[in-house]
Design a protein around this motif. Structure first.
Motif, PDB file in Angstrom:
ATOM      1  N   ARG A 160       0.724  -1.115   0.020  1.00 29.76           N
ATOM      2  CA  ARG A 160      -0.096   0.096  -0.206  1.00 29.76           C
ATOM      3  C   ARG A 160       0.891   1.128   0.173  1.00 29.76           C
ATOM      4  N   ASN A 161       2.202   1.215   0.465  1.00 27.27           N
ATOM      5  CA  ASN A 161       3.120   2.337   0.620  1.00 27.27           C
ATOM      6  C   ASN A 161       3.587   2.611  -0.838  1.00 27.27           C
ATOM      7  N   LEU A 162       3.351   1.943  -1.817  1.00 28.02           N
ATOM      8  CA  LEU A 162       4.277   2.205  -3.130  1.00 28.02           C
ATOM      9  C   LEU A 162       3.046   2.876  -4.012  1.00 28.02           C
ATOM     10  N   SER A 163       3.034   4.183  -3.720  1.00 28.63           N
ATOM     11  CA  SER A 163       2.078   5.078  -4.439  1.00 28.63           C
ATOM     12  C   SER A 163       2.217   5.021  -5.782  1.00 28.63           C
ATOM     13  N   LYS A 164       3.456   4.816  -6.368  1.00 30.24           N
ATOM     14  CA  LYS A 164       3.703   4.958  -7.739  1.00 30.24           C
ATOM     15  C   LYS A 164       3.526   3.498  -8.627  1.00 30.24           C
ATOM     16  N   LEU A 165       3.002   2.667  -7.778  1.00 30.38           N
ATOM     17  CA  LEU A 165       2.898   1.070  -8.460  1.00 30.38           C
ATOM     18  C   LEU A 165       1.760   1.090  -9.434  1.00 30.38           C
ATOM     19  N   ARG A 166       2.048   0.672 -10.814  1.00 33.85           N
ATOM     20  CA  ARG A 166       1.201   0.650 -11.893  1.00 33.85           C
ATOM     21  C   ARG A 166       0.683  -0.645 -12.240  1.00 33.85           C
ATOM     22  N   ASN A 167       1.633  -1.763 -12.140  1.00 31.09           N
ATOM     23  CA  ASN A 167       1.357  -3.115 -12.312  1.00 31.09           C
ATOM     24  C   ASN A 167       2.081  -3.952 -11.529  1.00 31.09           C
ATOM     25  N   VAL A 168       1.293  -5.024 -11.069  1.00 28.50           N
ATOM     26  CA  VAL A 168       1.441  -5.810 -10.026  1.00 28.50           C
ATOM     27  C   VAL A 168       1.262  -7.215 -10.719  1.00 28.50           C
ATOM     28  N   GLY A 169       2.153  -8.383 -10.525  1.00 26.28           N
ATOM     29  CA  GLY A 169       2.139  -9.478 -11.088  1.00 26.28           C
ATOM     30  C   GLY A 169       2.419 -10.593 -10.012  1.00 26.28           C
ATOM     31  N   PHE A 170       1.613 -11.394  -9.617  1.00 24.95           N
ATOM     32  CA  PHE A 170       1.711 -12.676  -8.755  1.00 24.95           C
ATOM     33  C   PHE A 170       1.147 -13.802  -9.348  1.00 24.95           C
ATOM     34  N   THR A 230      -3.266   4.077  -5.696  1.00 27.80           N
ATOM     35  CA  THR A 230      -4.163   4.716  -6.455  1.00 27.80           C
ATOM     36  C   THR A 230      -4.144   4.832  -8.009  1.00 27.80           C
ATOM     37  N   ASN A 231      -2.590   4.445  -8.264  1.00 32.07           N
ATOM     38  CA  ASN A 231      -2.223   4.233  -9.849  1.00 32.07           C
ATOM     39  C   ASN A 231      -1.956   3.087 -10.508  1.00 32.07           C
ATOM     40  N   LEU A 232      -2.631   2.234  -9.701  1.00 33.17           N
ATOM     41  CA  LEU A 232      -2.793   0.533 -10.206  1.00 33.17           C
ATOM     42  C   LEU A 232      -3.607   0.629 -11.448  1.00 33.17           C
ATOM     43  N   GLU A 233      -2.900   0.024 -12.348  1.00 29.89           N
ATOM     44  CA  GLU A 233      -3.626   0.077 -13.863  1.00 29.89           C
ATOM     45  C   GLU A 233      -3.899  -1.668 -13.734  1.00 29.89           C
ATOM     46  N   ARG A 234      -2.976  -2.589 -13.478  1.00 29.65           N
ATOM     47  CA  ARG A 234      -3.172  -4.109 -13.747  1.00 29.65           C
ATOM     48  C   ARG A 234      -2.613  -5.001 -12.547  1.00 29.65           C
ATOM     49  N   SER A 246      -7.900   4.205 -11.960  1.00 31.07           N
ATOM     50  CA  SER A 246      -6.737   4.106 -13.081  1.00 31.07           C
ATOM     51  C   SER A 246      -6.841   2.566 -13.367  1.00 31.07           C
ATOM     52  N   LEU A 247      -7.420   1.673 -12.496  1.00 34.92           N
ATOM     53  CA  LEU A 247      -7.304   0.129 -12.850  1.00 34.92           C
ATOM     54  C   LEU A 247      -7.880  -0.270 -13.969  1.00 34.92           C
ATOM     55  N   VAL A 248      -7.177  -0.927 -14.757  1.00 39.86           N
ATOM     56  CA  VAL A 248      -7.888  -1.415 -16.062  1.00 39.86           C
ATOM     57  C   VAL A 248      -8.149  -2.757 -16.035  1.00 39.86           C
ATOM     58  N   VAL A 249      -7.662  -3.641 -15.237  1.00 37.82           N
ATOM     59  CA  VAL A 249      -7.889  -5.145 -15.104  1.00 37.82           C
ATOM     60  C   VAL A 249      -7.303  -5.728 -14.039  1.00 37.82           C
ATOM     61  N   ILE A 250      -8.276  -6.845 -13.480  1.00 40.47           N
ATOM     62  CA  ILE A 250      -7.459  -7.703 -12.548  1.00 40.47           C
ATOM     63  C   ILE A 250      -7.647  -9.076 -13.208  1.00 40.47           C
ATOM     64  N   GLU A 251      -6.774  -9.736 -13.463  1.00 41.65           N
ATOM     65  CA  GLU A 251      -6.573 -10.742 -14.187  1.00 41.65           C
ATOM     66  C   GLU A 251      -6.779 -12.054 -13.270  1.00 41.65           C
TER      67      GLU A 251
END
Length: 124
Positions: free
Chosen positions: A38-48, A65-69, A99-104
């Motif tokens: 949650r502290n990574l305010s610049k995070l746009r893409n996260v993959g697990f 708040t900048n998460l896209e994917r 900003s969220l485009v998709v949760i896969e």
């Protein structure tokens, strides 16, 4: 695949310049998703995807708040059962990130079944 092994330390939340975290296709990654992301305010893409992570999807990810994917796919074994997987529900608050485009997710998974309409894309 990469050779990273073990859990993701909570200190990852101190890497505030990160924009992308990609642990996809790494079965050496175990444990849970650290709420400190949650502290990574610049995070746009996260993959697990295709890891050995388990547990729930933290509500705290809604602070990104900048998460896209967000990629949470997993692999089925030959008998149709998944390896360790994330469980629970997709927090409704994640779907309110502008900003969220998709949760896969995997089609038919418990996470997919819990995902608010229009928020997730499933894969077979």
């Amino acid at each position: 695949t990469t050779s990273i092994r073990g859990t993701i330390p909570s200190e990852i939340g101190e890497c505030t310049s990160l924009e992308v975290i990609d642990f996809n296709v790494n079965d050496g990654i175990t444990g849970t998703i650290p709420p400190t992301l949650r502290n990574l305010s610049k995070l746009r893409n996260v993959g697990f995807s295709f890891t050995q992570m388990a547990g729930t999807v933290p509500e705290e990810l809604a602070d990104l708040t900048n998460l896209e994917r967000l990629e949470l796919l997993y692999e089925n074994t030959a008998d149709g059962l998944s390896r360790k997987t994330l469980t629970g529900t997709i927090p409704q608050s994640l779907c309110t990130i502008e900003s969220l485009v998709v949760i896969e997710l995997m089609c038919g998974s418990s996470l997919h079944k819990s995902c608010p309409v229009g928020c997730c894309k499933c894969w077979t």
